[in-house]
Motif scaffolding. Sequence first.
Motif, PDB file in Angstrom:
ATOM      1  N   HIS A  26       0.363  -0.535  -0.359  1.00 16.18           N
ATOM      2  CA  HIS A  26       0.390   0.520  -0.366  1.00 16.18           C
ATOM      3  C   HIS A  26       0.736   1.144  -0.022  1.00 16.18           C
ATOM      4  O   HIS A  26       1.709   1.386   0.773  1.00 16.18           O
ATOM      5  CB  HIS A  26      -0.693  -0.055   0.758  1.00 16.18           C
ATOM      6  N   GLU A  37      -4.299   5.229   5.923  1.00 16.40           N
ATOM      7  CA  GLU A  37      -5.124   5.633   4.080  1.00 16.40           C
ATOM      8  C   GLU A  37      -6.397   5.696   3.892  1.00 16.40           C
ATOM      9  O   GLU A  37      -6.327   5.921   3.103  1.00 16.40           O
ATOM     10  CB  GLU A  37      -4.267   3.658   3.527  1.00 16.40           C
ATOM     11  N   TRP A  38      -6.630   5.496   5.158  1.00 16.41           N
ATOM     12  CA  TRP A  38      -8.305   6.658   5.366  1.00 16.41           C
ATOM     13  C   TRP A  38      -8.029   7.466   5.706  1.00 16.41           C
ATOM     14  O   TRP A  38      -9.148   8.883   6.027  1.00 16.41           O
ATOM     15  CB  TRP A  38      -9.193   5.112   6.080  1.00 16.41           C
ATOM     16  N   HIS A  86      -8.164   4.586  -1.877  1.00 17.87           N
ATOM     17  CA  HIS A  86      -9.555   5.219  -2.129  1.00 17.87           C
ATOM     18  C   HIS A  86      -9.350   6.546  -2.423  1.00 17.87           C
ATOM     19  O   HIS A  86     -10.298   7.472  -3.107  1.00 17.87           O
ATOM     20  CB  HIS A  86     -10.158   4.546  -1.208  1.00 17.87           C
ATOM     21  N   TYR A 128      -3.854  -4.080  -7.671  1.00 19.11           N
ATOM     22  CA  TYR A 128      -4.733  -2.924  -6.466  1.00 19.11           C
ATOM     23  C   TYR A 128      -5.002  -2.099  -7.327  1.00 19.11           C
ATOM     24  O   TYR A 128      -4.904  -1.360  -7.659  1.00 19.11           O
ATOM     25  CB  TYR A 128      -4.309  -3.182  -4.915  1.00 19.11           C
ATOM     26  N   TRP A 187      -6.593  -6.595  -7.995  1.00 22.22           N
ATOM     27  CA  TRP A 187      -7.476  -6.855  -6.671  1.00 22.22           C
ATOM     28  C   TRP A 187      -8.115  -5.606  -6.783  1.00 22.22           C
ATOM     29  O   TRP A 187      -7.978  -4.457  -6.406  1.00 22.22           O
ATOM     30  CB  TRP A 187      -6.509  -7.143  -5.510  1.00 22.22           C
ATOM     31  N   ASP A 189     -11.066  -3.041  -4.791  1.00 21.56           N
ATOM     32  CA  ASP A 189     -11.490  -2.841  -3.723  1.00 21.56           C
ATOM     33  C   ASP A 189     -12.205  -2.205  -3.431  1.00 21.56           C
ATOM     34  O   ASP A 189     -12.093  -0.848  -3.853  1.00 21.56           O
ATOM     35  CB  ASP A 189     -10.644  -2.598  -2.723  1.00 21.56           C
ATOM     36  N   TYR A 190     -13.656  -1.914  -3.281  1.00 25.87           N
ATOM     37  CA  TYR A 190     -14.133  -2.728  -1.953  1.00 25.87           C
ATOM     38  C   TYR A 190     -15.921  -2.688  -2.056  1.00 25.87           C
ATOM     39  O   TYR A 190     -16.577  -1.152  -2.878  1.00 25.87           O
ATOM     40  CB  TYR A 190     -13.739  -3.442  -0.913  1.00 25.87           C
ATOM     41  N   ARG A 231     -14.001  -8.607  -4.323  1.00 30.89           N
ATOM     42  CA  ARG A 231     -14.656  -7.591  -4.105  1.00 30.89           C
ATOM     43  C   ARG A 231     -15.626  -6.483  -4.892  1.00 30.89           C
ATOM     44  O   ARG A 231     -15.996  -5.592  -4.112  1.00 30.89           O
ATOM     45  CB  ARG A 231     -13.448  -6.674  -3.301  1.00 30.89           C
ATOM     46  N   TRP A 271      -2.920  -0.201   6.523  1.00 27.81           N
ATOM     47  CA  TRP A 271      -1.881  -0.559   5.344  1.00 27.81           C
ATOM     48  C   TRP A 271      -1.153   0.162   4.635  1.00 27.81           C
ATOM     49  O   TRP A 271       0.077   0.323   4.744  1.00 27.81           O
ATOM     50  CB  TRP A 271      -3.649  -0.960   4.093  1.00 27.81           C
TER      51      TRP A 271
HETATM   52  C1  GLC Z   1     -10.134  -2.157   2.648  1.00 31.60           C
HETATM   53  C2  GLC Z   1      -9.738  -1.140   2.722  1.00 31.60           C
HETATM   54  C3  GLC Z   1      -8.243  -0.340   2.260  1.00 31.60           C
HETATM   55  C4  GLC Z   1      -7.378  -2.081   2.541  1.00 31.60           C
HETATM   56  C5  GLC Z   1      -7.975  -2.997   2.084  1.00 31.60           C
HETATM   57  C6  GLC Z   1      -6.744  -4.090   2.461  1.00 31.60           C
HETATM   58  O1  GLC Z   1     -11.315  -3.110   2.681  1.00 31.60           O
HETATM   59  O2  GLC Z   1     -10.642  -0.330   2.604  1.00 31.60           O
HETATM   60  O3  GLC Z   1      -7.915   0.558   3.184  1.00 31.60           O
HETATM   61  O4  GLC Z   1      -6.623  -1.435   1.739  1.00 31.60           O
HETATM   62  O5  GLC Z   1      -9.068  -3.247   2.403  1.00 31.60           O
HETATM   63  O6  GLC Z   1      -7.774  -5.483   1.912  1.00 31.60           O
END
Ligand code: GLC
Length: 438
Positions: A26, A37-38, A86, A128, A187, A189-190, A231, A271
């Motif tokens: 990440h 990261e959020w 995100h 991702y 990958w 998400d989500y 996802r 992450w």
């Molecule tokens: C999540 C999160 C995120 C991370 C991820 C990894 O749902 O939003 O920040 O990247 O899953 O599994």
Amino acid sequence: MSSYVTRKTPGDTTWFRHDRFGMFIHFGLYSMPARHEWIKSFEEIPEEKYDLYFRHFDPDLYDPREWARQAKAAGMKYAVMTTKHHEGFCLFDSQYTDYKSTNTPAGRDLIREYVDAFRAEGIRIGFYYSLIDWHHPDFPIDHLHPRRSDPDAFEQSKGRDMHRYAEYMRNQVRELLTNYGKIDVLWFDYSYDAQPGFPEWMRGKGKDDWEADKLIALARSLQPGIVIDNRTQIEQDVWTPEQYQMQNWPRHKETDELVTWEACQTFSGSWGYYRDEMTWKSPKMLVQMLVNTVSLGGNLLMNVGPTSRGCLDRRAEAALQAYADWMKYNSRSIYGCTMAEPELLALCPNGCKFTQSEDGKRLYIHLFEYPFQFLELNGFAGKVEYMQFLHDGSELLFEEKTLSHFSEGRTQRDDLLAVKLPVVQPDVLVPVIEVFLK
Ligand code: GLC
């Protein structure tokens, strides 16, 4: 051969189920505030303020060759890196946005360098890609969005066009799956549900919003065998339990078939790089998580969150080193291994975890709790040809049916097999007994 058969999926998961261990990466603008990261959503950071990160993003020590070397040493066989998280910032040179690393002081396509570096080490490449995007002007404001509590959030949300955004995602996925050679994992998400208490226009988002069927069809047309996660809300190849250690091999809800699955986990609680987060897992826990996952037929995707300078934090390097030290000698109990056959699993003693090679010939006993001098394996008499410690290939003697020792004279049981162990645990985080079955 292993009797466990997983549900058929569109992609090619053969290599995936063999390799078992991957590195999640990440990296993004959020690596700069270094508070999760959020952060843009958690702190509801306004655009002007978040722009500071964009203007100052300069990972001058970015050298994914260094990460790739450490991933390889740790025994990781594939990697999955954030191309966009995100926050919406792209680490690749997309022609569909200006919000990308090439327009920051970094000035380069960081994904290109990641791909080249990991491929050079023989590690498979995954991307991702965040379905959520808190920067894109067409992404509708919802209960997770950083602008959710702005007094004029409703006004701001007018004219946002989810179709246009879905098309943007397709364009970017086309770039990612066209410009970087063979990609092994995608990958997404989500997807998420509505949140009670929020107005209807802030509802959650799922497969219809992402136009996930088209997104997936596009990905498959460009890279047919690629492994895709679940996802988007359309089931594909892999289930992805997050920050959770399974206790059973998950099964498909309707058909009850075993599924291909991958646990994703962090070294500490976030992450993205989080400077002040202190819940770093111990080396022993890290090894146990890997073993636990494989013992239930799953993969482990273990995350690193590089610093904004572009290198791995010392704590992350130490954690990877713990894997490297253990995997150097014990990886045979991981690669090509799965859950032990039911009749053996039923005999697993307390404090141990089993894995078994796909061909069924070898059983691996992981000693989570090191026993004193003897490991009693009830039900094993007559089943074993030879045994050794895996880390040093040293023979382990065993007695069957009767165990002579001084305390009670003799322990007898027709099906008993007692392994004689050194009193002091060898200097291995989790010692493994390799059992050659008859
Ligand atoms: C999540 C999160 C995120 C991370 C991820 C990894 O749902 O939003 O920040 O990247 O899953 O599994």
